[in-house]
Design a protein around this motif. Structure first.
Motif, PDB file in Angstrom:
ATOM      1  N   ALA A 338       0.863  -1.188   0.000  1.00 25.44           N
ATOM      2  CA  ALA A 338       0.000   0.000   0.000  1.00 25.44           C
ATOM      3  C   ALA A 338       0.895   1.231   0.000  1.00 25.44           C
ATOM      4  CB  ALA A 338      -0.914  -0.017   1.209  1.00 25.44           C
ATOM      5  N   ALA A 339       1.631   1.360  -1.070  1.00 23.98           N
ATOM      6  CA  ALA A 339       2.705   2.355  -1.131  1.00 23.98           C
ATOM      7  C   ALA A 339       2.166   3.747  -1.431  1.00 23.98           C
ATOM      8  CB  ALA A 339       3.707   1.951  -2.206  1.00 23.98           C
ATOM      9  N   ASP A 340       2.973   4.752  -1.045  1.00 24.52           N
ATOM     10  CA  ASP A 340       2.664   6.122  -1.407  1.00 24.52           C
ATOM     11  C   ASP A 340       3.749   6.630  -2.357  1.00 24.52           C
ATOM     12  OD1 ASP A 340       4.881   6.558   0.183  1.00 24.52           O
ATOM     13  OD2 ASP A 340       3.745   7.421   1.836  1.00 24.52           O
ATOM     14  N   GLU A 341       3.586   7.856  -2.815  1.00 19.90           N
ATOM     15  CA  GLU A 341       4.518   8.393  -3.798  1.00 19.90           C
ATOM     16  C   GLU A 341       5.927   8.527  -3.233  1.00 19.90           C
ATOM     17  OE1 GLU A 341       4.577  11.737  -7.325  1.00 19.90           O
ATOM     18  OE2 GLU A 341       3.358  12.110  -5.527  1.00 19.90           O
ATOM     19  N   ALA A 342       6.036   8.845  -1.939  1.00 24.02           N
ATOM     20  CA  ALA A 342       7.363   9.003  -1.330  1.00 24.02           C
ATOM     21  C   ALA A 342       8.137   7.689  -1.401  1.00 24.02           C
ATOM     22  CB  ALA A 342       7.228   9.465   0.115  1.00 24.02           C
ATOM     23  N   PHE A 343       7.458   6.583  -1.120  1.00 25.15           N
ATOM     24  CA  PHE A 343       8.117   5.280  -1.204  1.00 25.15           C
ATOM     25  C   PHE A 343       8.564   4.999  -2.632  1.00 25.15           C
ATOM     26  CE2 PHE A 343       7.718   0.773  -2.345  1.00 25.15           C
ATOM     27  CZ  PHE A 343       8.651   0.221  -1.493  1.00 25.15           C
ATOM     28  N   TRP A 344       7.667   5.228  -3.604  1.00 27.23           N
ATOM     29  CA  TRP A 344       7.995   4.940  -5.000  1.00 27.23           C
ATOM     30  C   TRP A 344       9.191   5.768  -5.480  1.00 27.23           C
ATOM     31  CZ3 TRP A 344       8.040   1.543  -8.525  1.00 27.23           C
ATOM     32  CH2 TRP A 344       8.215   1.883  -9.868  1.00 27.23           C
ATOM     33  N   LEU A 345       9.192   7.042  -5.184  1.00 28.76           N
ATOM     34  CA  LEU A 345      10.294   7.896  -5.626  1.00 28.76           C
ATOM     35  C   LEU A 345      11.606   7.514  -4.942  1.00 28.76           C
ATOM     36  CD1 LEU A 345       8.527  11.381  -5.767  1.00 28.76           C
ATOM     37  CD2 LEU A 345       9.006   9.790  -7.650  1.00 28.76           C
ATOM     38  N   ALA A 346      11.516   6.977  -3.730  1.00 28.41           N
ATOM     39  CA  ALA A 346      12.725   6.573  -3.018  1.00 28.41           C
ATOM     40  C   ALA A 346      13.348   5.321  -3.622  1.00 28.41           C
ATOM     41  CB  ALA A 346      12.404   6.339  -1.542  1.00 28.41           C
ATOM     42  N   VAL A 347      12.524   4.344  -3.971  1.00 28.84           N
ATOM     43  CA  VAL A 347      13.068   3.045  -4.405  1.00 28.84           C
ATOM     44  C   VAL A 347      13.180   2.916  -5.917  1.00 28.84           C
ATOM     45  CG1 VAL A 347      12.098   2.005  -2.334  1.00 28.84           C
ATOM     46  CG2 VAL A 347      10.828   1.828  -4.493  1.00 28.84           C
ATOM     47  N   ARG A 348      12.439   3.730  -6.658  1.00 30.35           N
ATOM     48  CA  ARG A 348      12.381   3.604  -8.112  1.00 30.35           C
ATOM     49  C   ARG A 348      13.755   3.551  -8.788  1.00 30.35           C
ATOM     50  NH1 ARG A 348       9.328   8.345 -11.383  1.00 30.35           N
ATOM     51  NH2 ARG A 348      11.119   9.491 -10.531  1.00 30.35           N
ATOM     52  N   PRO A 349      14.727   4.375  -8.416  1.00 21.56           N
ATOM     53  CA  PRO A 349      16.014   4.350  -9.137  1.00 21.56           C
ATOM     54  C   PRO A 349      16.806   3.057  -8.968  1.00 21.56           C
ATOM     55  CG  PRO A 349      15.737   6.406  -7.926  1.00 21.56           C
ATOM     56  CD  PRO A 349      14.688   5.473  -7.436  1.00 21.56           C
ATOM     57  N   ASN A 350      16.410   2.212  -8.013  1.00 22.56           N
ATOM     58  CA  ASN A 350      17.153   0.986  -7.741  1.00 22.56           C
ATOM     59  C   ASN A 350      16.457  -0.271  -8.246  1.00 22.56           C
ATOM     60  OD1 ASN A 350      18.201   2.974  -5.548  1.00 22.56           O
ATOM     61  ND2 ASN A 350      19.692   1.309  -5.592  1.00 22.56           N
ATOM     62  N   LEU A 351      15.385  -0.117  -8.993  1.00 22.50           N
ATOM     63  CA  LEU A 351      14.609  -1.272  -9.434  1.00 22.50           C
ATOM     64  C   LEU A 351      15.038  -1.734 -10.814  1.00 22.50           C
ATOM     65  CD1 LEU A 351      11.012  -0.175  -8.336  1.00 22.50           C
ATOM     66  CD2 LEU A 351      12.744  -1.436  -7.024  1.00 22.50           C
ATOM     67  N   GLY A 352      15.152  -3.055 -10.956  1.00 19.12           N
ATOM     68  CA  GLY A 352      15.311  -3.644 -12.276  1.00 19.12           C
ATOM     69  C   GLY A 352      13.989  -4.194 -12.781  1.00 19.12           C
ATOM     70  N   LYS A 353      13.153  -4.643 -11.824  1.00 15.20           N
ATOM     71  CA  LYS A 353      11.810  -5.142 -12.085  1.00 15.20           C
ATOM     72  C   LYS A 353      10.898  -4.580 -11.006  1.00 15.20           C
ATOM     73  CE  LYS A 353      13.818  -9.515 -13.641  1.00 15.20           C
ATOM     74  NZ  LYS A 353      13.897 -10.975 -13.397  1.00 15.20           N
ATOM     75  N   LEU A 354       9.641  -4.467 -11.296  1.00 18.13           N
ATOM     76  CA  LEU A 354       8.719  -3.892 -10.317  1.00 18.13           C
ATOM     77  C   LEU A 354       8.688  -4.723  -9.038  1.00 18.13           C
ATOM     78  CD1 LEU A 354       6.693  -1.548  -9.973  1.00 18.13           C
ATOM     79  CD2 LEU A 354       4.900  -3.186 -10.559  1.00 18.13           C
ATOM     80  N   THR A 355       8.799  -6.040  -9.179  1.00 15.91           N
ATOM     81  CA  THR A 355       8.746  -6.904  -7.998  1.00 15.91           C
ATOM     82  C   THR A 355       9.911  -6.638  -7.051  1.00 15.91           C
ATOM     83  OG1 THR A 355       9.831  -8.625  -9.318  1.00 15.91           O
ATOM     84  CG2 THR A 355       7.431  -8.758  -9.092  1.00 15.91           C
ATOM     85  N   ASP A 356      10.990  -6.023  -7.543  1.00 16.36           N
ATOM     86  CA  ASP A 356      12.108  -5.677  -6.653  1.00 16.36           C
ATOM     87  C   ASP A 356      11.686  -4.695  -5.568  1.00 16.36           C
ATOM     88  OD1 ASP A 356      13.657  -7.258  -8.272  1.00 16.36           O
ATOM     89  OD2 ASP A 356      14.608  -5.583  -9.339  1.00 16.36           O
ATOM     90  N   ALA A 357      10.604  -3.953  -5.820  1.00 18.50           N
ATOM     91  CA  ALA A 357      10.138  -2.983  -4.824  1.00 18.50           C
ATOM     92  C   ALA A 357       9.730  -3.679  -3.533  1.00 18.50           C
ATOM     93  CB  ALA A 357       8.967  -2.176  -5.383  1.00 18.50           C
TER      94      ALA A 357
END
Length: 451
Positions: A338-357
Protein backbone atom coordinates in the motif's frame (compact mmCIF):
# COMPACT_ATOMS: atom_id res chain seq x y z
CA UNK A 1 -4.51 3.48 -51.24
CA UNK A 2 -5.07 2.88 -47.55
CA UNK A 3 -2.38 0.65 -46.08
CA UNK A 4 -3.74 -2.56 -44.53
CA UNK A 5 -1.57 -5.13 -42.77
CA UNK A 6 -2.25 -8.17 -40.65
CA UNK A 7 -0.85 -10.29 -37.85
CA UNK A 8 -2.07 -13.85 -38.27
CA UNK A 9 -0.93 -16.21 -35.50
CA UNK A 10 -2.12 -19.79 -35.07
CA UNK A 11 -3.48 -20.66 -31.61
CA UNK A 12 -1.23 -23.71 -31.30
CA UNK A 13 1.09 -22.38 -28.60
CA UNK A 14 2.10 -19.31 -26.63
CA UNK A 15 3.45 -16.30 -28.50
CA UNK A 16 7.19 -15.78 -28.22
CA UNK A 17 9.42 -12.91 -29.22
CA UNK A 18 9.67 -14.14 -32.81
CA UNK A 19 5.90 -13.78 -33.12
CA UNK A 20 6.14 -10.39 -31.45
CA UNK A 21 8.52 -9.17 -34.12
CA UNK A 22 5.88 -9.86 -36.76
CA UNK A 23 3.05 -8.33 -34.71
CA UNK A 24 4.99 -5.22 -33.73
CA UNK A 25 6.49 -4.54 -37.16
CA UNK A 26 3.07 -4.74 -38.79
CA UNK A 27 1.44 -2.64 -36.05
CA UNK A 28 4.11 0.07 -36.28
CA UNK A 29 3.92 0.11 -40.08
CA UNK A 30 0.14 0.51 -40.00
CA UNK A 31 0.26 3.30 -37.44
CA UNK A 32 3.10 5.11 -39.21
CA UNK A 33 1.28 4.95 -42.56
CA UNK A 34 -2.13 5.83 -41.16
CA UNK A 35 -3.44 2.40 -42.14
CA UNK A 36 -5.28 -0.46 -40.47
CA UNK A 37 -4.01 -3.40 -38.44
CA UNK A 38 -5.89 -6.70 -38.73
CA UNK A 39 -5.60 -9.39 -36.07
CA UNK A 40 -6.51 -12.65 -37.79
CA UNK A 41 -6.63 -15.96 -35.97
CA UNK A 42 -5.42 -18.73 -38.29
CA UNK A 43 -7.13 -21.61 -36.52
CA UNK A 44 -7.87 -24.16 -39.24
CA UNK A 45 -5.36 -26.62 -37.76
CA UNK A 46 -8.08 -28.17 -35.65
CA UNK A 47 -5.88 -30.88 -34.14
CA UNK A 48 -3.44 -28.41 -32.58
CA UNK A 49 -5.48 -25.22 -32.11
CA UNK A 50 -6.63 -24.60 -28.55
CA UNK A 51 -9.02 -21.93 -27.18
CA UNK A 52 -6.66 -21.29 -24.27
CA UNK A 53 -3.92 -20.33 -26.73
CA UNK A 54 -6.30 -18.00 -28.57
CA UNK A 55 -7.10 -16.34 -25.24
CA UNK A 56 -3.39 -16.08 -24.42
CA UNK A 57 -2.62 -14.40 -27.76
CA UNK A 58 -5.29 -11.76 -27.16
CA UNK A 59 -4.07 -11.26 -23.60
CA UNK A 60 -0.49 -10.74 -24.81
CA UNK A 61 -1.51 -8.23 -27.49
CA UNK A 62 -3.62 -6.24 -25.04
CA UNK A 63 -0.83 -6.26 -22.44
CA UNK A 64 1.52 -4.81 -25.06
CA UNK A 65 -1.02 -2.22 -26.21
CA UNK A 66 -1.00 -3.54 -29.79
CA UNK A 67 -4.63 -2.78 -30.43
CA UNK A 68 -6.24 -3.95 -33.66
CA UNK A 69 -8.68 -2.23 -36.00
CA UNK A 70 -10.21 -5.41 -37.42
CA UNK A 71 -10.51 -9.04 -36.37
CA UNK A 72 -11.09 -12.21 -38.39
CA UNK A 73 -11.16 -15.90 -37.53
CA UNK A 74 -10.39 -18.43 -40.25
CA UNK A 75 -12.66 -21.10 -38.77
CA UNK A 76 -15.57 -18.75 -39.52
CA UNK A 77 -14.71 -18.70 -43.23
CA UNK A 78 -14.80 -22.31 -44.42
CA UNK A 79 -17.61 -21.51 -46.83
CA UNK A 80 -15.53 -18.82 -48.48
CA UNK A 81 -12.58 -21.17 -48.90
CA UNK A 82 -14.87 -23.71 -50.55
CA UNK A 83 -15.91 -21.05 -53.07
CA UNK A 84 -12.26 -20.31 -53.86
CA UNK A 85 -11.54 -24.02 -54.30
CA UNK A 86 -14.36 -24.35 -56.82
CA UNK A 87 -13.12 -21.31 -58.73
CA UNK A 88 -9.63 -22.77 -58.96
CA UNK A 89 -10.96 -26.17 -60.04
CA UNK A 90 -13.04 -24.53 -62.74
CA UNK A 91 -9.95 -22.65 -63.93
CA UNK A 92 -7.99 -25.90 -64.15
CA UNK A 93 -5.50 -24.90 -61.46
CA UNK A 94 -6.38 -27.55 -58.85
CA UNK A 95 -5.87 -31.25 -59.49
CA UNK A 96 -6.55 -34.36 -57.37
CA UNK A 97 -3.67 -36.50 -56.09
CA UNK A 98 -4.00 -39.93 -54.52
CA UNK A 99 -0.58 -40.73 -53.09
CA UNK A 100 -0.49 -41.63 -49.42
CA UNK A 101 1.82 -39.89 -46.99
CA UNK A 102 4.04 -42.97 -47.01
CA UNK A 103 4.26 -43.00 -50.81
CA UNK A 104 5.11 -39.32 -50.91
CA UNK A 105 7.76 -39.89 -48.23
CA UNK A 106 9.41 -42.60 -50.32
CA UNK A 107 9.46 -40.33 -53.38
CA UNK A 108 11.05 -37.59 -51.30
CA UNK A 109 13.74 -39.89 -49.95
CA UNK A 110 14.55 -41.19 -53.42
CA UNK A 111 15.01 -37.68 -54.81
CA UNK A 112 17.16 -36.60 -51.88
CA UNK A 113 19.31 -39.72 -52.31
CA UNK A 114 19.92 -38.59 -55.89
CA UNK A 115 20.84 -35.10 -54.64
CA UNK A 116 17.79 -33.67 -56.36
CA UNK A 117 15.28 -31.23 -54.87
CA UNK A 118 12.25 -33.05 -53.40
CA UNK A 119 9.69 -31.60 -55.82
CA UNK A 120 6.40 -33.33 -56.50
CA UNK A 121 6.64 -35.15 -59.85
CA UNK A 122 3.07 -34.33 -60.95
CA UNK A 123 2.33 -38.02 -61.41
CA UNK A 124 -1.32 -37.33 -60.60
CA UNK A 125 -1.67 -35.26 -63.77
CA UNK A 126 -1.06 -38.42 -65.80
CA UNK A 127 -3.95 -40.34 -64.24
CA UNK A 128 -6.90 -41.14 -66.47
CA UNK A 129 -10.53 -41.00 -65.39
CA UNK A 130 -10.39 -44.78 -65.08
CA UNK A 131 -7.29 -44.58 -62.88
CA UNK A 132 -8.97 -42.12 -60.56
CA UNK A 133 -12.15 -44.19 -60.41
CA UNK A 134 -10.12 -47.29 -59.51
CA UNK A 135 -8.21 -45.48 -56.77
CA UNK A 136 -11.38 -44.06 -55.29
CA UNK A 137 -13.01 -47.50 -55.43
CA UNK A 138 -10.09 -48.70 -53.29
CA UNK A 139 -11.13 -46.13 -50.69
CA UNK A 140 -8.55 -43.48 -51.46
CA UNK A 141 -9.59 -39.87 -51.13
CA UNK A 142 -7.65 -37.22 -53.03
CA UNK A 143 -5.78 -34.26 -51.70
CA UNK A 144 -5.71 -31.33 -54.12
CA UNK A 145 -2.63 -29.54 -55.40
CA UNK A 146 -2.30 -26.13 -57.01
CA UNK A 147 -0.73 -26.37 -60.46
CA UNK A 148 2.07 -23.82 -60.65
CA UNK A 149 2.85 -22.24 -63.96
CA UNK A 150 6.44 -22.81 -65.06
CA UNK A 151 7.13 -19.12 -65.36
CA UNK A 152 9.22 -16.42 -63.71
CA UNK A 153 8.05 -15.19 -60.31
CA UNK A 154 9.52 -12.01 -58.94
CA UNK A 155 8.81 -9.12 -56.60
CA UNK A 156 10.51 -6.12 -55.04
CA UNK A 157 10.81 -6.98 -51.37
CA UNK A 158 10.75 -3.94 -49.09
CA UNK A 159 13.51 -5.44 -46.94
CA UNK A 160 15.36 -7.96 -49.09
CA UNK A 161 15.22 -6.18 -52.43
CA UNK A 162 14.53 -7.97 -55.71
CA UNK A 163 13.54 -11.62 -55.33
CA UNK A 164 13.35 -14.13 -58.15
CA UNK A 165 12.01 -17.69 -58.49
CA UNK A 166 10.85 -19.91 -61.32
CA UNK A 167 7.78 -22.09 -61.13
CA UNK A 168 9.63 -25.18 -62.36
CA UNK A 169 11.85 -25.04 -59.25
CA UNK A 170 8.90 -25.16 -56.86
CA UNK A 171 6.66 -28.00 -55.82
CA UNK A 172 2.93 -27.78 -56.51
CA UNK A 173 1.53 -27.08 -53.02
CA UNK A 174 -1.30 -29.02 -51.44
CA UNK A 175 -4.24 -26.68 -50.85
CA UNK A 176 -6.86 -29.16 -49.73
CA UNK A 177 -6.48 -32.22 -47.50
CA UNK A 178 -8.10 -35.58 -48.08
CA UNK A 179 -10.82 -34.66 -45.57
CA UNK A 180 -11.61 -31.47 -47.49
CA UNK A 181 -10.03 -29.02 -45.07
CA UNK A 182 -8.08 -26.15 -46.63
CA UNK A 183 -4.44 -25.54 -45.76
CA UNK A 184 -2.62 -22.35 -44.82
CA UNK A 185 -1.35 -21.58 -48.32
CA UNK A 186 -4.92 -21.23 -49.59
CA UNK A 187 -6.68 -19.73 -46.58
CA UNK A 188 -4.06 -17.03 -46.10
CA UNK A 189 -4.27 -15.87 -49.71
CA UNK A 190 -8.08 -15.89 -49.76
CA UNK A 191 -8.18 -13.88 -46.54
CA UNK A 192 -5.59 -11.38 -47.76
CA UNK A 193 -7.59 -10.83 -50.96
CA UNK A 194 -10.97 -10.61 -49.27
CA UNK A 195 -9.75 -8.31 -46.50
CA UNK A 196 -7.84 -6.02 -48.87
CA UNK A 197 -4.42 -6.53 -47.31
CA UNK A 198 -1.96 -4.23 -49.09
CA UNK A 199 1.30 -5.25 -47.40
CA UNK A 200 2.41 -8.62 -46.05
CA UNK A 201 5.30 -8.23 -43.62
CA UNK A 202 6.59 -11.51 -42.21
CA UNK A 203 9.66 -13.63 -41.54
CA UNK A 204 12.11 -14.69 -44.22
CA UNK A 205 11.11 -18.34 -43.67
CA UNK A 206 8.07 -17.46 -45.81
CA UNK A 207 10.03 -16.31 -48.87
CA UNK A 208 9.42 -19.53 -50.82
CA UNK A 209 5.78 -19.51 -49.69
CA UNK A 210 5.50 -16.02 -51.13
CA UNK A 211 6.67 -17.20 -54.56
CA UNK A 212 3.97 -19.87 -54.53
CA UNK A 213 1.32 -17.57 -53.15
CA UNK A 214 1.94 -14.86 -55.74
CA UNK A 215 0.83 -17.33 -58.42
CA UNK A 216 -2.14 -18.28 -56.24
CA UNK A 217 -3.07 -14.61 -55.82
CA UNK A 218 -2.95 -14.17 -59.59
CA UNK A 219 -4.97 -17.32 -60.24
CA UNK A 220 -7.74 -16.31 -57.82
CA UNK A 221 -7.76 -12.76 -59.16
CA UNK A 222 -8.18 -14.12 -62.70
CA UNK A 223 -10.85 -16.63 -61.64
CA UNK A 224 -12.87 -14.19 -59.53
CA UNK A 225 -12.11 -10.94 -61.33
CA UNK A 226 -10.99 -8.88 -58.32
CA UNK A 227 -8.17 -8.14 -55.91
CA UNK A 228 -4.53 -7.19 -56.10
CA UNK A 229 -1.24 -8.86 -55.17
CA UNK A 230 0.07 -7.26 -51.96
CA UNK A 231 3.51 -5.78 -51.49
CA UNK A 232 5.85 -8.07 -49.55
CA UNK A 233 8.57 -7.57 -46.95
CA UNK A 234 10.50 -10.39 -45.28
CA UNK A 235 12.57 -9.72 -42.17
CA UNK A 236 15.31 -11.99 -40.77
CA UNK A 237 14.38 -14.39 -38.02
CA UNK A 238 15.63 -13.74 -34.50
CA UNK A 239 18.22 -16.03 -32.94
CA UNK A 240 19.03 -16.47 -29.28
CA UNK A 241 22.27 -15.14 -27.81
CA UNK A 242 24.03 -18.32 -28.94
CA UNK A 243 22.86 -17.97 -32.52
CA UNK A 244 20.21 -20.71 -32.37
CA UNK A 245 16.73 -20.22 -33.79
CA UNK A 246 13.77 -19.66 -31.52
CA UNK A 247 11.05 -22.27 -31.18
CA UNK A 248 7.39 -21.37 -30.73
CA UNK A 249 7.40 -23.54 -27.62
CA UNK A 250 10.57 -22.10 -26.08
CA UNK A 251 8.77 -21.17 -22.88
CA UNK A 252 11.59 -19.09 -21.46
CA UNK A 253 11.01 -16.51 -24.19
CA UNK A 254 7.24 -16.70 -24.39
CA UNK A 255 5.54 -13.36 -23.86
CA UNK A 256 3.63 -14.80 -20.93
CA UNK A 257 6.87 -15.89 -19.27
CA UNK A 258 8.52 -12.54 -19.87
CA UNK A 259 5.52 -10.81 -18.32
CA UNK A 260 4.66 -13.10 -15.39
CA UNK A 261 8.00 -14.69 -14.49
CA UNK A 262 10.61 -12.21 -15.65
CA UNK A 263 8.71 -9.03 -14.74
CA UNK A 264 9.33 -7.31 -18.07
CA UNK A 265 7.53 -4.04 -18.69
CA UNK A 266 5.58 -3.86 -21.98
CA UNK A 267 7.28 -0.65 -23.13
CA UNK A 268 10.70 -2.15 -22.42
CA UNK A 269 9.92 -5.18 -24.57
CA UNK A 270 8.42 -3.06 -27.34
CA UNK A 271 11.36 -0.63 -27.29
CA UNK A 272 13.84 -3.49 -27.57
CA UNK A 273 11.99 -5.38 -30.29
CA UNK A 274 11.32 -2.25 -32.36
CA UNK A 275 15.05 -1.51 -32.55
CA UNK A 276 16.45 -5.06 -32.64
CA UNK A 277 17.96 -5.82 -36.04
CA UNK A 278 17.66 -2.23 -37.25
CA UNK A 279 20.11 0.63 -37.62
CA UNK A 280 18.34 2.49 -34.80
CA UNK A 281 19.79 2.87 -31.31
CA UNK A 282 18.28 0.57 -28.69
CA UNK A 283 16.79 3.00 -26.20
CA UNK A 284 13.77 2.95 -23.91
CA UNK A 285 10.83 4.75 -25.50
CA UNK A 286 8.36 6.56 -23.30
CA UNK A 287 5.18 5.73 -25.23
CA UNK A 288 3.66 3.91 -28.18
CA UNK A 289 3.50 7.23 -30.01
CA UNK A 290 7.25 7.63 -29.64
CA UNK A 291 7.78 4.10 -30.97
CA UNK A 292 5.70 4.94 -34.05
CA UNK A 293 7.51 8.24 -34.61
CA UNK A 294 10.90 6.51 -34.74
CA UNK A 295 9.81 3.54 -36.85
CA UNK A 296 11.09 3.17 -40.41
CA UNK A 297 10.89 -0.19 -42.20
CA UNK A 298 13.87 0.77 -44.37
CA UNK A 299 16.06 0.72 -41.24
CA UNK A 300 15.57 -3.03 -40.82
CA UNK A 301 18.74 -4.93 -41.69
CA UNK A 302 19.19 -8.30 -43.39
CA UNK A 303 21.52 -9.83 -40.81
CA UNK A 304 20.28 -12.22 -38.14
CA UNK A 305 19.50 -10.27 -34.95
CA UNK A 306 20.35 -11.91 -31.63
CA UNK A 307 18.06 -11.56 -28.66
CA UNK A 308 20.05 -10.43 -25.62
CA UNK A 309 18.17 -10.84 -22.30
CA UNK A 310 20.65 -8.56 -20.53
CA UNK A 311 19.91 -5.73 -22.94
CA UNK A 312 16.19 -6.20 -22.35
CA UNK A 313 16.71 -6.05 -18.57
CA UNK A 314 18.69 -2.82 -19.00
CA UNK A 315 15.79 -1.26 -20.89
CA UNK A 316 13.36 -2.62 -18.34
CA UNK A 317 15.14 -0.73 -15.58
CA UNK A 318 15.16 2.45 -17.66
CA UNK A 319 11.41 2.21 -18.23
CA UNK A 320 10.71 1.64 -14.54
CA UNK A 321 12.91 4.55 -13.51
CA UNK A 322 10.75 6.90 -15.57
CA UNK A 323 7.32 5.65 -14.44
CA UNK A 324 5.25 8.04 -12.31
CA UNK A 325 3.59 6.76 -9.17
CA UNK A 326 0.11 6.83 -10.69
CA UNK A 327 1.27 4.33 -13.32
CA UNK A 328 2.26 1.75 -10.70
CA UNK A 329 -0.03 2.48 -7.73
CA UNK A 330 -2.47 -0.35 -8.47
CA UNK A 331 0.27 -2.77 -9.46
CA UNK A 332 2.12 -2.17 -6.20
CA UNK A 333 -1.11 -2.71 -4.27
CA UNK A 334 -1.62 -6.01 -6.12
CA UNK A 335 1.82 -7.04 -4.89
CA UNK A 336 0.82 -6.31 -1.30
CA UNK A 337 2.32 -2.84 -1.01
CA UNK A 338 0.00 0.00 0.00
CA UNK A 339 2.70 2.35 -1.13
CA UNK A 340 2.66 6.12 -1.41
CA UNK A 341 4.52 8.39 -3.80
CA UNK A 342 7.36 9.00 -1.33
CA UNK A 343 8.12 5.28 -1.20
CA UNK A 344 8.00 4.94 -5.00
CA UNK A 345 10.29 7.90 -5.63
CA UNK A 346 12.73 6.57 -3.02
CA UNK A 347 13.07 3.04 -4.41
CA UNK A 348 12.38 3.60 -8.11
CA UNK A 349 16.01 4.35 -9.14
CA UNK A 350 17.15 0.99 -7.74
CA UNK A 351 14.61 -1.27 -9.43
CA UNK A 352 15.31 -3.64 -12.28
CA UNK A 353 11.81 -5.14 -12.08
CA UNK A 354 8.72 -3.89 -10.32
CA UNK A 355 8.75 -6.90 -8.00
CA UNK A 356 12.11 -5.68 -6.65
CA UNK A 357 10.14 -2.98 -4.82
CA UNK A 358 8.91 -5.68 -2.46
CA UNK A 359 12.44 -6.00 -1.05
CA UNK A 360 12.51 -2.32 -0.09
CA UNK A 361 8.96 -2.43 1.22
CA UNK A 362 10.15 -5.05 3.68
CA UNK A 363 13.10 -2.85 4.68
CA UNK A 364 10.83 0.10 5.42
CA UNK A 365 7.79 -1.71 6.83
CA UNK A 366 8.76 -5.17 8.13
CA UNK A 367 11.19 -6.43 10.79
CA UNK A 368 14.81 -6.49 9.62
CA UNK A 369 17.76 -8.24 11.25
CA UNK A 370 20.46 -5.53 11.22
CA UNK A 371 24.06 -6.20 10.24
CA UNK A 372 26.24 -4.90 13.08
CA UNK A 373 29.90 -4.22 12.29
CA UNK A 374 30.83 -1.91 15.21
CA UNK A 375 28.36 -1.81 18.07
CA UNK A 376 30.11 1.13 19.73
CA UNK A 377 29.99 3.23 16.57
CA UNK A 378 26.31 2.43 16.06
CA UNK A 379 25.51 3.27 19.71
CA UNK A 380 27.07 6.71 19.30
CA UNK A 381 25.14 7.20 16.04
CA UNK A 382 21.93 6.27 17.86
CA UNK A 383 22.60 8.93 20.51
CA UNK A 384 22.87 11.54 17.77
CA UNK A 385 19.74 10.47 15.87
CA UNK A 386 17.58 13.62 15.61
CA UNK A 387 13.92 13.75 16.65
CA UNK A 388 11.16 13.48 14.06
CA UNK A 389 9.68 14.80 11.82
CA UNK A 390 12.25 13.75 9.23
CA UNK A 391 12.77 14.88 5.67
CA UNK A 392 15.38 14.49 2.92
CA UNK A 393 17.77 16.76 4.83
CA UNK A 394 17.77 14.56 7.97
CA UNK A 395 20.29 12.03 6.67
CA UNK A 396 22.88 14.71 5.86
CA UNK A 397 22.44 16.49 9.17
CA UNK A 398 22.70 13.25 11.14
CA UNK A 399 25.78 11.88 9.34
CA UNK A 400 27.57 15.20 9.74
CA UNK A 401 26.98 14.97 13.47
CA UNK A 402 28.19 11.35 13.58
CA UNK A 403 31.26 12.26 11.53
CA UNK A 404 32.13 15.08 13.93
CA UNK A 405 31.67 12.86 16.98
CA UNK A 406 33.50 9.75 15.72
CA UNK A 407 35.90 10.99 13.07
CA UNK A 408 34.52 8.39 10.63
CA UNK A 409 34.11 9.47 7.04
CA UNK A 410 33.41 8.09 3.60
CA UNK A 411 32.73 4.35 3.47
CA UNK A 412 33.66 3.92 7.12
CA UNK A 413 30.87 6.34 8.01
CA UNK A 414 28.13 5.41 5.61
CA UNK A 415 28.42 1.62 5.15
CA UNK A 416 27.96 0.60 8.81
CA UNK A 417 24.88 2.81 9.01
CA UNK A 418 23.42 1.37 5.83
CA UNK A 419 24.07 -2.23 6.93
CA UNK A 420 22.44 -1.62 10.30
CA UNK A 421 19.43 0.24 8.94
CA UNK A 422 18.72 -1.94 5.89
CA UNK A 423 20.78 -5.16 6.38
CA UNK A 424 22.17 -4.54 2.90
CA UNK A 425 25.35 -3.12 1.42
CA UNK A 426 23.64 -1.27 -1.42
CA UNK A 427 20.29 0.31 -2.18
CA UNK A 428 18.33 3.53 -2.52
CA UNK A 429 19.76 6.78 -1.22
CA UNK A 430 19.36 6.82 2.54
CA UNK A 431 18.30 10.45 2.51
CA UNK A 432 15.02 9.25 0.94
CA UNK A 433 14.89 5.85 2.62
CA UNK A 434 15.57 6.94 6.21
CA UNK A 435 12.28 8.88 6.66
CA UNK A 436 10.43 5.75 5.47
CA UNK A 437 12.20 3.58 8.03
CA UNK A 438 11.28 5.99 10.82
CA UNK A 439 13.00 6.85 14.09
CA UNK A 440 11.64 3.96 16.17
CA UNK A 441 12.85 1.28 13.74
CA UNK A 442 16.12 3.10 13.15
CA UNK A 443 16.93 3.25 16.88
CA UNK A 444 16.15 -0.41 17.34
CA UNK A 445 18.27 -1.50 14.38
CA UNK A 446 21.21 0.69 15.46
CA UNK A 447 20.98 -1.12 18.81
CA UNK A 448 21.27 -4.48 17.04
CA UNK A 449 17.60 -5.39 17.53
CA UNK A 450 15.36 -6.94 14.89
CA UNK A 451 12.82 -4.25 14.02
Amino acid sequence: MTVAVRFAPSPTGLLHIGNLRAALTNWLFARKEGGTFLYRLDDTDEERSRPEYAEAIEEDLRWLGLTWDRFARESDRYGRYAEAVEALKKAGRLYPCYETAEELGLKRKALLAQHRPPLYDRAALKLTDADRARLEAEGRKPHWRFKLEHADIGWDDLIQGKKHFHGRDLSDPVLLREDGRPLYTLTSVVDDLDLDITHIIRGEDHVTNTAVQIQLFEALMAAEGRGAVPTFAHFPLIADSGGQGLSKRLGSLSLRSLREEEGIEPLALLSYMAALGTSDAIVARASHEELVAHFDLSHMGRGTPKFDPDELLRLNAQVLHALPFDAVRNRLAALGMAADEAFWLAVRPNLGKLTDARDWWEVTHDPVVPLVDDAGFLAKAAELLPPEPWGPETWGQWTEAVKAATGAKGKALFLPLRRALTARDHGPELKTLLPLVGRERALARLSGQTA
